[in-house]
Design a protein around this motif. Structure first.
Motif, PDB file in Angstrom:
ATOM      1  N   ASN A 184      38.290  -8.365  46.496  1.00 40.19           N
ATOM      2  CA  ASN A 184      37.271  -9.449  47.417  1.00 40.19           C
ATOM      3  C   ASN A 184      38.220 -10.074  48.283  1.00 40.19           C
ATOM      4  O   ASN A 184      38.283 -11.242  48.751  1.00 40.19           O
ATOM      5  N   LEU A 185      38.918  -9.184  48.772  1.00 43.04           N
ATOM      6  CA  LEU A 185      40.065  -9.575  50.113  1.00 43.04           C
ATOM      7  C   LEU A 185      41.064 -10.417  49.382  1.00 43.04           C
ATOM      8  O   LEU A 185      41.832 -10.680  50.303  1.00 43.04           O
ATOM      9  N   THR A 186      41.207 -10.496  48.186  1.00 45.07           N
ATOM     10  CA  THR A 186      42.374 -11.184  47.590  1.00 45.07           C
ATOM     11  C   THR A 186      43.442 -10.088  47.044  1.00 45.07           C
ATOM     12  O   THR A 186      42.918  -9.143  46.315  1.00 45.07           O
ATOM     13  N   ILE A 187      44.595 -10.210  47.266  1.00 48.88           N
ATOM     14  CA  ILE A 187      45.599  -9.308  46.988  1.00 48.88           C
ATOM     15  C   ILE A 187      46.064  -9.666  45.549  1.00 48.88           C
ATOM     16  O   ILE A 187      46.390 -10.745  45.083  1.00 48.88           O
ATOM     17  N   VAL A 188      45.790  -8.595  44.761  1.00 49.52           N
ATOM     18  CA  VAL A 188      46.009  -8.924  43.176  1.00 49.52           C
ATOM     19  C   VAL A 188      46.910  -8.218  42.670  1.00 49.52           C
ATOM     20  O   VAL A 188      47.304  -8.372  41.737  1.00 49.52           O
ATOM     21  N   LYS A 189      47.574  -7.110  43.462  1.00 46.45           N
ATOM     22  CA  LYS A 189      48.479  -6.082  42.746  1.00 46.45           C
ATOM     23  C   LYS A 189      49.199  -5.918  43.885  1.00 46.45           C
ATOM     24  O   LYS A 189      49.043  -5.170  45.056  1.00 46.45           O
ATOM     25  N   THR A 190      50.892  -5.809  43.601  1.00 42.81           N
ATOM     26  CA  THR A 190      51.564  -5.494  44.865  1.00 42.81           C
ATOM     27  C   THR A 190      52.640  -4.484  44.270  1.00 42.81           C
ATOM     28  O   THR A 190      52.855  -4.381  43.133  1.00 42.81           O
ATOM     29  N   LYS A 191      53.185  -3.510  45.191  1.00 44.66           N
ATOM     30  CA  LYS A 191      54.565  -2.993  44.926  1.00 44.66           C
ATOM     31  C   LYS A 191      55.482  -3.488  45.316  1.00 44.66           C
ATOM     32  O   LYS A 191      55.810  -4.530  45.682  1.00 44.66           O
ATOM     33  N   ASN A 192      56.846  -3.053  44.779  1.00 48.02           N
ATOM     34  CA  ASN A 192      58.225  -3.817  44.786  1.00 48.02           C
ATOM     35  C   ASN A 192      58.636  -3.626  46.019  1.00 48.02           C
ATOM     36  O   ASN A 192      59.638  -4.348  46.402  1.00 48.02           O
ATOM     37  N   PHE A 193      58.152  -2.814  47.157  1.00 44.79           N
ATOM     38  CA  PHE A 193      58.620  -2.995  48.520  1.00 44.79           C
ATOM     39  C   PHE A 193      57.656  -3.841  49.518  1.00 44.79           C
ATOM     40  O   PHE A 193      57.755  -3.738  50.735  1.00 44.79           O
ATOM     41  N   THR A 194      56.873  -4.634  48.939  1.00 45.45           N
ATOM     42  CA  THR A 194      55.824  -5.445  49.783  1.00 45.45           C
ATOM     43  C   THR A 194      56.473  -6.930  50.085  1.00 45.45           C
ATOM     44  O   THR A 194      55.459  -7.668  50.441  1.00 45.45           O
TER      45      THR A 194
END
Length: 580
Positions: free
Chosen positions: A108-118
């Motif tokens: 729903n346009l909310t960032i919930v999971k990221t990678k280590n390069f972000t």
């Protein structure tokens, strides 16, 4: 003699079937390039018009001669450079570089999971590279910002297909053959391997079948597609026979002799293993996440390159990674960038490579891991090729997993393609000499070209029909098949002599009914045909390998002769010899 009698219904049936045989064999003059065998449904390649049976002759203006040159050209063409993007969220702007992944997931346009390069991006997304993001256009924008290269494919028909991509074409290709005839191992060249499963208990049929399936899958993943496998039992031992046309002995031995147990360890404790249980995805044929780089001269006066490709771990493997890294300390010599232990990679208990673990991954359930390793060579090009080859082998083992049983290589034979070509030339020469020799003997006996010429035409037609049928059912032509063709042609000569003798005997006995003469001849021919079938069918059903190939080709050959070419030959003779 009337032309109408020469071209009767039986003759026309033969002519029509000969045309179909030539179409089935499909002879080609130019064999450079690769043949498109299939195109993935719904793929971009299908949408832009790439179709099966097209021949690709160049990739980005690099001439393609065969599959190895095609693979190398594709691998080079899809390597992309990292691309910088700007992501704006409710928490601010974040700038970082991407290859094959945008680096985060949305809910729903909310960032919930990221990678280590972000750069620890967070918040609700607003825009990517100043393009406003909505739930409906996110995937389109994501696809637009991922780095791509122009891939241009040219075909022998003069068509060109150019499009942006970061992955290999979603097509299956094969070498272009001069005909549609499938040559067996004896003629095409390749490797035949005899394997024995090894276990501390009696090996079951299911275990042998599972082992054979894993081996086939491993070889297919590696890129060897022309594979034939079968099981055999010799002295109460269950064996597996693998035949791989076009593969070298070293490639096959290296792939199948390894148990294929891949382990990644931290402080001598296993984090994950190869196979589907721990590894959910292996990047392959995608230049954004599988590439060769850092080529240069090393201290041993040779050259080395480094390959890298990414894999995705299962949730269980990610948890093990978090547990094993949680209590590690930071390496003081790394200026706070890395932990004091490395991720060490082993294949069949042999060390492959070690990877530094960034401090940002400490205690984290990392699902994305980058695997790397070296390639060596006397030149930069040789090192690059070796790196691609080693990367392909490691990817193959990670995808296919370890073998369910240990195996013992009982025997491995390699047949050179040059030797196979020599077999083909010699076989053709022997068949032609045999036809000429038989024709010469028949001419000496009967002193009539009206008898000899139809025999030559019939024999050549019979061979063409057998080859056309083999191309249609995709039967492999090997030495045993050629022996079967010779046997079938030999029975054809016998049958034609029977027809001639019955006609001559009828003339001497003043039997004026031509149909009666032919009827007597075909009674003898059918009796011989039934006897041949009776001797070949046991080999077909119970034989294996060469014996079965010989039986199948002989049965096909004599059946074509009895039901197609012999009746046409009788029509020839009737038109040529029957007195008005």
């Amino acid at each position: 003699m009337k032309l109408k009698k020469l071209f009767g219904i039986r003759t026309w049936i033969l002519i029509i079937l000969l045309i179909f045989a030539i179409i089935a064999i499909h002879p080609r003059s130019n064999t450079e390039g690769v043949l498109v065998k299939s195109v993935d449904k719904g793929s971009l390649e299908e949408q832009i018009g790439i179709k099966t049976n097209q021949i690709i002759t160049s990739v980005n203006d690099i001439a393609i001669k065969d599959i190895p040159s095609y693979n190398l050209a594709i691998q080079k063409a899809i390597i992309v450079e990292p691309k910088e993007i700007i992501v704006e969220t409710t928490e601010g702007k974040f700038t970082y570089k991407i290859l094959n992944d945008i680096g985060f997931e949305l809910e729903n346009l909310t960032i919930v999971k990221t990678k280590n390069f972000t750069n620890n991006i967070m918040g609700d997304i607003i825009s990517i590279n100043e393009k406003n993001v909505t739930q409906t256009n996110f995937f389109q924008i994501k696809n637009e910002v991922l780095p791509k290269n122009i891939l241009k494919l040219a075909t022998v028909e003069g068509q060109e297909f150019a499009y942006l991509t970061s992955s290999a074409p979603k097509v299956t290709v094969s070498n272009v053959e001069k005909t549609n005839l499938k040559k067996g191992l004896d003629l095409a060249g390749g490797t035949r391997v005899l394997l024995k499963p090894v276990a501390d208990h009696p090996v079951t049929e299911k275990e042998v079948s599972d082992l054979s399936s894993v081996l086939e899958n491993r070889l297919n993943v590696y890129g060897l597609s022309d594979i034939r496998s079968r099981t055999a039992e010799i002295n109460n031992e269950k064996l597996i026979i693998l035949e791989l046309a076009g593969a070298t002995k070293e490639e096959v031995e290296d792939l199948i002799s390894k148990q294929g147990v891949f382990e990644a360890k931290i402080a001598n404790k296993t984090v994950f293993e190869g196979g589907k249980k721990d590894i959910t995805f292996v990047c392959r044929d995608d230049g954004t996440c599988a590439f060769v780089s850092a080529c240069g001269q090393n201290s041993n006066q040779g050259y080395s390159c480094r390959f890298d490709f990414s894999i995705s771990l299962s949730a269980e493997a990610a948890k093990r990674h978090a547990e094993l890294t949680r209590d590690l300390s930071i390496d003081p010599a790394s200026a706070g960038q890395y932990l004091n232990e490395t991720l060490e990679l082993y294949l069949d208990n042999e060390f492959v490579s070690s990877l530094r673990i960034g401090t940002s991954l400490q205690g984290q359930e990392a699902t994305s891991i980058s695997i790397s390793g070296p390639g060596f060579g006397s030149t930069s090009a040789a090192a690059e090729e070796d790196a691609y080859k080693e990367m392909n082998k490691l990817q193959t083992v990670l995808i296919s997993g370890s073998l369910p049983l240990d195996i013992e290589v009982v025997r491995i034979d390699f047949i050179s393609p040059v030797l196979g070509q020599s077999f083909v030339k010699n076989s053709i020469l022997i068949i032609l000499l045999s036809i000429l020799g038989v024709s010469a003997v028949i001419f000496i006996v009967y002193r009539s070209f009206k008898i000899v010429i139809p025999i030559i035409i019939t024999l050549l037609s019979e061979i063409l029909l057998i080859l056309g049928f083999a191309a249609l059912i995709k039967w492999n032509i090997d030495i045993a098949s050629i022996a079967g063709i010779v046997a079938a042609v030999g029975t054809g000569v016998d049958d034609q002599i029977v027809i001639i003798d019955e006609i001559k005997r009828g003339e001497q006995q003043q039997i004026f009914d031509w149909k009666q003469r032919i009827k007597r001849a075909f009674f003898i021919i059918f009796a011989a045909y039934v006897a041949t079938l009776a001797s070949m069918l046991p080999l077909w059903f119970t034989g294996a390998g060469l014996l079965r190939g010989f039986a199948v080709t002989t049965i096909i050959g004599v059946s074509i002769g009895v039901f197609i070419t012999r009746p046409a030959y009788a029509s020839f003779l009737e038109a040529l010899l029957k007195k008005e």
